[in-house]
Design an enzyme around this catalytic site. Structure first.
Site, PDB file in Angstrom:
ATOM      1  N   SER A 199      -2.963 -25.008   6.870  1.00  0.00           N
ATOM      2  CA  SER A 199      -4.344 -24.842   6.404  1.00  0.00           C
ATOM      3  C   SER A 199      -5.285 -24.950   7.581  1.00  0.00           C
ATOM      4  O   SER A 199      -5.030 -25.694   8.539  1.00  0.00           O
ATOM      5  CB  SER A 199      -4.705 -25.919   5.368  1.00  0.00           C
ATOM      6  OG  SER A 199      -6.088 -25.891   5.079  1.00  0.00           O
ATOM      7  N   TYR A 221      -5.078 -34.684   2.889  1.00  0.00           N
ATOM      8  CA  TYR A 221      -4.496 -33.340   2.842  1.00  0.00           C
ATOM      9  C   TYR A 221      -4.544 -32.692   4.226  1.00  0.00           C
ATOM     10  O   TYR A 221      -3.543 -32.139   4.698  1.00  0.00           O
ATOM     11  CB  TYR A 221      -5.266 -32.477   1.832  1.00  0.00           C
ATOM     12  CG  TYR A 221      -4.922 -31.005   1.878  1.00  0.00           C
ATOM     13  CD1 TYR A 221      -3.779 -30.529   1.249  1.00  0.00           C
ATOM     14  CD2 TYR A 221      -5.740 -30.104   2.547  1.00  0.00           C
ATOM     15  CE1 TYR A 221      -3.455 -29.181   1.289  1.00  0.00           C
ATOM     16  CE2 TYR A 221      -5.427 -28.750   2.588  1.00  0.00           C
ATOM     17  CZ  TYR A 221      -4.284 -28.297   1.959  1.00  0.00           C
ATOM     18  OH  TYR A 221      -3.967 -26.965   2.005  1.00  0.00           O
TER      19      TYR A 221
END
Length: 249
Positions: free
Chosen positions: A145, A158
């Protein structure tokens, strides 16, 4: 994916589900899906079945090595061989940084880091056992990501796990380069999904991107197809950032 046998982990929903369909569209010969939701995994191979391809699915909790390896071995055994593995399984919790608990950390680490690690190990063992005269014996693509490279106060745990996956990708790539196995990752920015639209995030995504819009899941998926497909014969240990310029803004 022309002629390749592809296994997608976390393929029961979201980007993983789209990647299953894209693998079929791009000429994959076999498609396998692993997901914690067995019914979703079975549904995800419908497009491959409709195209007459060899398919396999398994319900698998990738948080532990035994379960992850068993699910992978089940799918690989049914397919007969595996050429490309895509790690798309992840959880995406949003929580204020000062409110993140040990349980939050453990849940994110277990799926996003350990799960990716376990599947990479299973894939490498499979690739090493398979006979092949091609220079490339197998390909792994890990979904990371853009959050791994930007400050995010609402999903720090995350983001940290995705930074760890970038590091794991590089380590695995070096470990198996001599085997002719390529390991790369793709780091998408926030995507303009139906879920994002329903949550009212589209304006936020548009404002964050110099292009003035969030990228579509398919735009992200094209880079996964490239990294995991037969045209990639030399790139390994790389992280492909697909952010529409967000990473530089």
């Amino acid at each position: 994916m022309d002629g390749l046998s592809v296994v997608i982990v976390g393929g029961g929903a979201g980007l993983g589900l789209l990647l299953a369909d894209m693998a079929v569209e791009s000429g994959a010969s076999r498609v396998g899906i692993i997901d914690v939701d067995g019914a979703a995994a079975e549904a995800a191979i419908e497009s491959a079945r409709a195209a007459g391809l060899k398919t396999a699915f398994a319900a698998g909790d990738i948080r532990t090595a035994n379960a992850a390896h068993a699910a992978f071995e089940q799918v690989a055994g049914q397919l007969g061989r595996v050429d490309t593995v895509i790690n798309s399984a992840a959880i995406y919790p949003r929580k204020s940084m000062l409110d993140i608990t040990d349980a939050d950390w453990d849940a994110s680490n277990a799926v996003n880091i350990k799960g990716t690690f376990h599947i990479c190990v299973a894939a490498i063992r499979q690739f090493r056992e398979q006979s092949s005269d091609a220079p490339v014996k197998g390909r792994i693509v890990n979904i990371t990501s853009v959050d791994a490279f930007k400050a995010h106060l609402q999903n720090a745990h995350y983001a940290a796990t995705k930074a760890a996956v970038v590091s794991l990708t590089k380590s695995f790539a070096q470990e198996v380069a001599a085997d002719g196995i390529l390991v790369n990752s793709v780091a998408p920015a926030g995507m303009a999904t139906d879920k994002a639209r329903e949550a009212g995030f589209l304006d936020e995504l548009a404002a964050a991107s110099p292009l003035g819009r969030g990228g579509t899941p398919r735009e992200m998926g094209e880079w996964v197809m490239m990294a995991g497909g037969p045209k990639n014969t030399y790139m390994t240990g790389e992280n492909i950032i697909v952010s529409g310029g967000y990473i530089y803004a």
